[in-house]
Design a protein around this motif. Structure first.
Motif, PDB file in Angstrom:
ATOM      1  N   THR A  59       0.802  -1.219   0.000  1.00  0.00           N
ATOM      2  CA  THR A  59       0.000   0.000   0.000  1.00  0.00           C
ATOM      3  C   THR A  59       0.840   1.277   0.000  1.00  0.00           C
ATOM      4  N   LEU A  60       2.140   1.129   0.112  1.00  0.00           N
ATOM      5  CA  LEU A  60       2.991   2.312   0.163  1.00  0.00           C
ATOM      6  C   LEU A  60       3.306   2.909  -1.210  1.00  0.00           C
ATOM      7  N   THR A  61       2.647   2.411  -2.245  1.00  0.00           N
ATOM      8  CA  THR A  61       2.901   2.962  -3.567  1.00  0.00           C
ATOM      9  C   THR A  61       1.615   3.467  -4.205  1.00  0.00           C
ATOM     10  N   ASP A  62       1.779   4.271  -5.240  1.00  0.00           N
ATOM     11  CA  ASP A  62       0.608   4.770  -5.957  1.00  0.00           C
ATOM     12  C   ASP A  62       0.392   3.929  -7.211  1.00  0.00           C
ATOM     13  N   VAL A  63       1.080   2.798  -7.271  1.00  0.00           N
ATOM     14  CA  VAL A  63       0.937   1.899  -8.417  1.00  0.00           C
ATOM     15  C   VAL A  63      -0.282   0.996  -8.207  1.00  0.00           C
ATOM     16  N   PRO A  64      -1.249   1.088  -9.086  1.00  0.00           N
ATOM     17  CA  PRO A  64      -2.471   0.261  -8.971  1.00  0.00           C
ATOM     18  C   PRO A  64      -2.228  -1.177  -9.387  1.00  0.00           C
TER      19      PRO A  64
END
Length: 116
Positions: A59-64
DNA sequence: TTAGTGACTGCAT
DNA sequence: CATGCAGCCACTA
């Protein structure tokens, strides 16, 4: 910022390119590992796409990452089963529907980028 | 440097 | 429709 964390966790360039593509998947749409690989210019590196997503800090990324499923129209489950549950929940929250066989209708939800 | 690995895919059975 | 198997190649140890 999530991007900064991503920079630190992921060193290699190939992974970076995978994330750039995945980030372009619109909300409520899905694509396959193979299509992402094709967009990168190598239709045969689908496994690397999966591997790249596997190394994401969750969850620490903005990558879907949850918008990427396999060519069988299903969520790949190797390793932790809870991950697939989470992935399905995230997709359903965006409006992506699963049929009785846990499959996504590509006619309605597959992301078809112009470049492909 | 070399060997092992894998969130995959397509074809064969 | 469900399994099995080989190919694929960047990354890790």
């Amino acid at each position: 910022m999530a991007d900064n964390i991503l920079e630190r966790v992921v060193k290699p360039g190939f992974h970076r390119r995978v994330y750039d593509v995945v980030r372009r998947i619109p909300k409520g749409r899905v694509t396959t590992y193979g299509r992402v690989a094709t967009l990168l210019g190598s239709p045969r590196v689908a496994r690397h796409v999966g591997w790249a997503l596997a190394s994401l800090p969750g969850t620490l990324t903005d990558v879907p990452w949850h918008r990427v499923i396999n060519a069988q129209r299903r969520i790949s489950f190797k390793g932790d089963p809870t991950r697939t549950d989470n992935q399905r929940s995230l997709l359903e929250a965006e409006g992506v529907e699963f049929d009785a066989n846990d499959r996504v209708d590509f006619k309605r939800f597959l992301w078809m980028p112009d470049e492909l």
